[in-house]
Design a protein around this motif. Structure first.
Motif, PDB file in Angstrom:
ATOM      1  N   ALA A 147       0.844  -1.206   0.000  1.00 23.95           N
ATOM      2  CA  ALA A 147       0.000   0.000   0.000  1.00 23.95           C
ATOM      3  C   ALA A 147       0.873   1.246   0.000  1.00 23.95           C
ATOM      4  O   ALA A 147       1.810   1.362   0.796  1.00 23.95           O
ATOM      5  CB  ALA A 147      -0.912  -0.009   1.220  1.00 23.95           C
TER       6      ALA A 147
ATOM      7  N   LEU B  77       0.996   4.994   0.913  1.00 25.88           N
ATOM      8  CA  LEU B  77       0.276   5.914   1.790  1.00 25.88           C
ATOM      9  C   LEU B  77       0.475   7.372   1.406  1.00 25.88           C
ATOM     10  O   LEU B  77      -0.357   8.224   1.717  1.00 25.88           O
ATOM     11  CB  LEU B  77       0.728   5.703   3.236  1.00 25.88           C
ATOM     12  CG  LEU B  77       0.648   4.259   3.772  1.00 25.88           C
ATOM     13  CD1 LEU B  77       1.130   4.215   5.210  1.00 25.88           C
ATOM     14  CD2 LEU B  77      -0.757   3.705   3.648  1.00 25.88           C
ATOM     15  N   TYR B  78       1.605   7.653   0.746  1.00 22.67           N
ATOM     16  CA  TYR B  78       1.902   9.026   0.354  1.00 22.67           C
ATOM     17  C   TYR B  78       2.875   8.975  -0.809  1.00 22.67           C
ATOM     18  O   TYR B  78       3.749   8.100  -0.865  1.00 22.67           O
ATOM     19  CB  TYR B  78       2.536   9.796   1.517  1.00 22.67           C
ATOM     20  CG  TYR B  78       3.075  11.155   1.121  1.00 22.67           C
ATOM     21  CD1 TYR B  78       2.265  12.278   1.150  1.00 22.67           C
ATOM     22  CD2 TYR B  78       4.399  11.296   0.702  1.00 22.67           C
ATOM     23  CE1 TYR B  78       2.762  13.531   0.772  1.00 22.67           C
ATOM     24  CE2 TYR B  78       4.902  12.536   0.324  1.00 22.67           C
ATOM     25  CZ  TYR B  78       4.073  13.654   0.353  1.00 22.67           C
ATOM     26  OH  TYR B  78       4.563  14.886  -0.029  1.00 22.67           O
TER      27      TYR B  78
ATOM     28  N   ASN C 271       3.453   0.948   3.089  1.00 20.23           N
ATOM     29  CA  ASN C 271       3.212   0.069   4.236  1.00 20.23           C
ATOM     30  C   ASN C 271       3.526  -1.348   3.798  1.00 20.23           C
ATOM     31  O   ASN C 271       2.749  -1.980   3.080  1.00 20.23           O
ATOM     32  CB  ASN C 271       1.755   0.197   4.698  1.00 20.23           C
ATOM     33  CG  ASN C 271       1.479  -0.622   5.954  1.00 20.23           C
ATOM     34  OD1 ASN C 271       2.398  -1.050   6.641  1.00 20.23           O
ATOM     35  ND2 ASN C 271       0.204  -0.850   6.241  1.00 20.23           N
TER      36      ASN C 271
ATOM     37  N   LEU D 245       6.107   0.882   7.927  1.00 19.38           N
ATOM     38  CA  LEU D 245       6.413   2.019   7.080  1.00 19.38           C
ATOM     39  C   LEU D 245       7.830   1.978   6.514  1.00 19.38           C
ATOM     40  O   LEU D 245       8.803   1.726   7.240  1.00 19.38           O
ATOM     41  CB  LEU D 245       6.234   3.317   7.872  1.00 19.38           C
ATOM     42  CG  LEU D 245       4.802   3.630   8.325  1.00 19.38           C
ATOM     43  CD1 LEU D 245       4.792   4.788   9.308  1.00 19.38           C
ATOM     44  CD2 LEU D 245       3.926   3.957   7.116  1.00 19.38           C
TER      45      LEU D 245
ATOM     46  N   PHE E 262       4.435  10.246   9.646  1.00 19.24           N
ATOM     47  CA  PHE E 262       3.559   9.214   9.100  1.00 19.24           C
ATOM     48  C   PHE E 262       3.347   8.146  10.175  1.00 19.24           C
ATOM     49  O   PHE E 262       4.289   7.741  10.863  1.00 19.24           O
ATOM     50  CB  PHE E 262       4.181   8.568   7.856  1.00 19.24           C
ATOM     51  CG  PHE E 262       4.495   9.552   6.762  1.00 19.24           C
ATOM     52  CD1 PHE E 262       3.520   9.930   5.852  1.00 19.24           C
ATOM     53  CD2 PHE E 262       5.767  10.117   6.663  1.00 19.24           C
ATOM     54  CE1 PHE E 262       3.808  10.850   4.843  1.00 19.24           C
ATOM     55  CE2 PHE E 262       6.061  11.025   5.661  1.00 19.24           C
ATOM     56  CZ  PHE E 262       5.070  11.389   4.753  1.00 19.24           C
TER      57      PHE E 262
ATOM     58  N   VAL F 113       0.914   4.436  10.938  1.00 13.27           N
ATOM     59  CA  VAL F 113      -0.083   3.454  10.510  1.00 13.27           C
ATOM     60  C   VAL F 113      -0.116   2.343  11.550  1.00 13.27           C
ATOM     61  O   VAL F 113       0.920   1.832  11.971  1.00 13.27           O
ATOM     62  CB  VAL F 113       0.236   2.904   9.097  1.00 13.27           C
ATOM     63  CG1 VAL F 113       1.591   2.217   9.056  1.00 13.27           C
ATOM     64  CG2 VAL F 113      -0.857   1.961   8.623  1.00 13.27           C
TER      65      VAL F 113
END
Length: 578
Positions: free
Chosen positions: A365, A367-368, A377, A421, A572, A574
């Motif tokens: 994934a 995320l940014y 991630n 991350l 960040f 998660v």
């Protein structure tokens, strides 16, 4: 010495409800077969109740001199179709090789009147002679005297050489002065005077050279006398050392040749033959003494069919390693892999799970992302970079996702089993700037872990209960069993971790903690959690330092860094999926 004619052990309980394994265990990564678990439990019951021998495993709290040990069970079937198991221990147990219920060693060097005792006695005699020479009081005395004389000689010679340098300068100046006088007044009288003075100057130079020669001769004689006296002692010592080295090497090679291992095809190979084509070339110390080779050799020698194998640790852990009492462990790689490679020929073995791509069907994934970097991630059981056998990785996926990205992409890594991350650099400049932040340790990294128990630091009374702490345990790779890591005060690299208590679940007996590594050593957080001198509580699902579960419950949940281009501080976070 106790030696049973047969080490085949029948199960004390009914096992008809259990299906036999279809294929033999892949010994370097496995889940124990249920029948191996039962066999191990029966063996552990025997260890707790037997009275044939005494050994301090460190289980009574007395850790002085305690030595834990690896034991193994081999599920076998005899010619009559009966299923039972064999038991073995690694190395010696209570200073003996033979005990009831356990298979014997492949070669027993402790048997009286064999070549090992005679040749080892010869080496021991050399050791006694060496000990007398190495502790001889004249050796340090003569060494000190030799150093003193050499220092004095160098000092005096250096001083005289300086005198000679100064003399040459003075004589040169005088000669220049004489040459000037002769140029002004070139008479016969001047020539005669100059000749007399030149002869005097030449004699001074000769005298200084003779003095240097005499000084050197003086000190050479004294240094030689001391050196001779010292050599009479050290030459004999060095000759004995060389003789011992040659005898030890010959004895070791002879021992390696006596360790001969069978496989199911009836082929036999010695340790020398097994290791000659490996990187090691020479078998490491202790090769062939582990439980697995002993078990398989006994089975093949006595016509027993191996069905499955499992090894477990019994006792307190070694100071540097992480071993859990009663926990199952794979065979070691450095010593056992070459041996078992030969011994397992002809057996139908489980597939190596380490060759299966664990990332198949998973996605990374994002995320940014912007033009300079991306934050992803990473799932658990997903390589950060390509491995020896598996190409699929975060790097490979990012190369596909950002085909026009420049530079190495990967700035830092997470262990394959760790989720969380990661920052990806999309340009060379961004990579350089981000990597600099990691090198200078200005990046904030935090992990959340679920521990398989409640650390002692967190079970005290509320007033004394620790909620934060620091762990400093230096780490190095386990040369016998990579990728495992060891705590090593002598050769380990500095590894430091801050921890913070998040939550204790008294129902599940599990603890959630935040971990902030100050260094980035391999398996640092896993070892710092599991080691006796760390939190002494492994992370849930840690298949190297604890117990296997559905996954390793370790997740990089927080990353704070500067944007590589704008220098904006970015945060960040998660949460994990456990």
């Amino acid at each position: 010495m106790h030696l049973q004619p047969s080490c085949f052990t029948s199960f004390t309980q009914a096992i008809d409800a259990y299906a036999l394994p279809q294929r033999f265990t892949f010994p370097f990564y496995y889940e124990p077969h249920p029948l191996c678990v039962i066999a191990a439990e029966e063996l552990q019951q025997h260890l707790e109740t037997q009275s044939d021998w005494q050994h301090n495993f460190g289980l009574t709290g007395e850790l002085t001199g305690a030595i834990g040990k690896m034991f193994g069970v081999l599920l076998v079937q005899n010619l009559q179709g009966e299923v039972g198991y064999l038991s073995a221990f690694s190395g010696k147990l209570a200073e003996q090789n033979h005990w009831p219920r356990f298979v014997p060693p492949v070669f027993d060097m402790l048997v009286k009147d064999n070549f090992f005792h005679a040749e080892n006695l010869q080496i021991n005699n050399l050791n006694l002679q060496l000990a007398a020479l190495e502790t001889h009081p004249d050796i340090p005395r003569l060494n000190a005297e030799l150093i003193t004389k050499q220092t004095q000689a160098e000092t005096q010679l250096a001083a005289h050489r300086q005198v000679m340098i100064d003399g040459r300068k003075t004589r040169k100046a005088q000669r220049n002065q004489l040459a000037g006088q002769l140029a002004v007044n070139p008479t016969d009288e001047t020539l005669r005077e100059n000749a007399i003075i030149e002869a005097k100057l030449s004699q001074e130079s000769i005298n200084e050279k003779n003095q240097l020669r005499d000084i050197k001769r003086y000190w050479d004689e004294r240094i030689h006398t001391i050196s001779q006296a010292l050599s009479q002692l050290t030459d004999k010592r060095d000759a004995l050392r060389q003789e011992r080295k040659q005898l030890s090497a010959a004895l070791q090679q002879k021992l390696f040749e006596q360790y001969r291992f069978l496989n199911i095809l009836g082929a036999e190979k010695s340790l020398n033959g097994i290791f000659k084509n490996t990187v090691e070339l020479t078998p490491p110390a202790g090769s062939g003494e582990c439980a697995a080779p002993k078990l398989l050799h006994y089975a093949f020698k006595h016509g027993l069919k191996p069905l499955a194998i499992a090894e477990f640790w019994w006792g307190a852990p070694p100071k540097s390693e992480i071993r859990q009492h009663k926990q199952f462990y794979p065979a070691c790689l450095r010593k056992c892999q070459p041996i078992l490679g030969h011994m397992l020929e002809g057996l139908d073995i489980d597939d190596n799970p380490l060759l299966i791509n664990p990332a198949e069907g998973k996605s990374v994934a994002i995320l940014y992302q912007d033009d300079a970097m991306a934050i992803v991630n990473k799932p658990a059981e997903f390589l950060s970079v390509p491995g020896k056998e598996i190409e699929d990785s975060v790097y490979a996926r990012m190369r596909q996702t950002f085909p026009h990205a420049t530079g190495p992409l990967i700035v830092h890594r997470l262990d394959m089993s760790t989720s969380g991350l990661m920052v990806i650099a999309l340009t060379k400049d961004a990579h350089k700037q981000l990597q600099k932040q990691f090198i200078q340790r200005t990046v904030t990294k935090r992990y959340v872990a679920l521990l398989d128990g409640i650390p002692a630091q967190m079970t005290a009374q509320v007033a004394d209960q620790q909620t934060t702490g620091h762990i400093s345990l230096p780490l190095r790779g386990d040369l016998d069993d990579r990728p495992r890591q060891l705590v090593c005060q002598e050769f380990g690299k500095v590894a430091e971790t801050d921890w913070e208590l998040s939550h204790i679940d008294k129902n599940t007996r599990q603890t959630r903690v935040y971990l902030s590594p100050k260094t980035g050593r391999t398996h640092q957080l896993r070892v710092h959690c599991a080691h006796l001198d760390g939190l002494n509580t492994p992370i849930v699902g840690d298949d190297l330092y604890g117990k296997r579960a559905n996954r390793l419950h370790l997740h990089a949940d927080l990353l704070v860094l500067q944007h590589p281009m704008t220098r904006e501080l970015m945060r960040f976070q998660v949460d994990p999926d456990f």
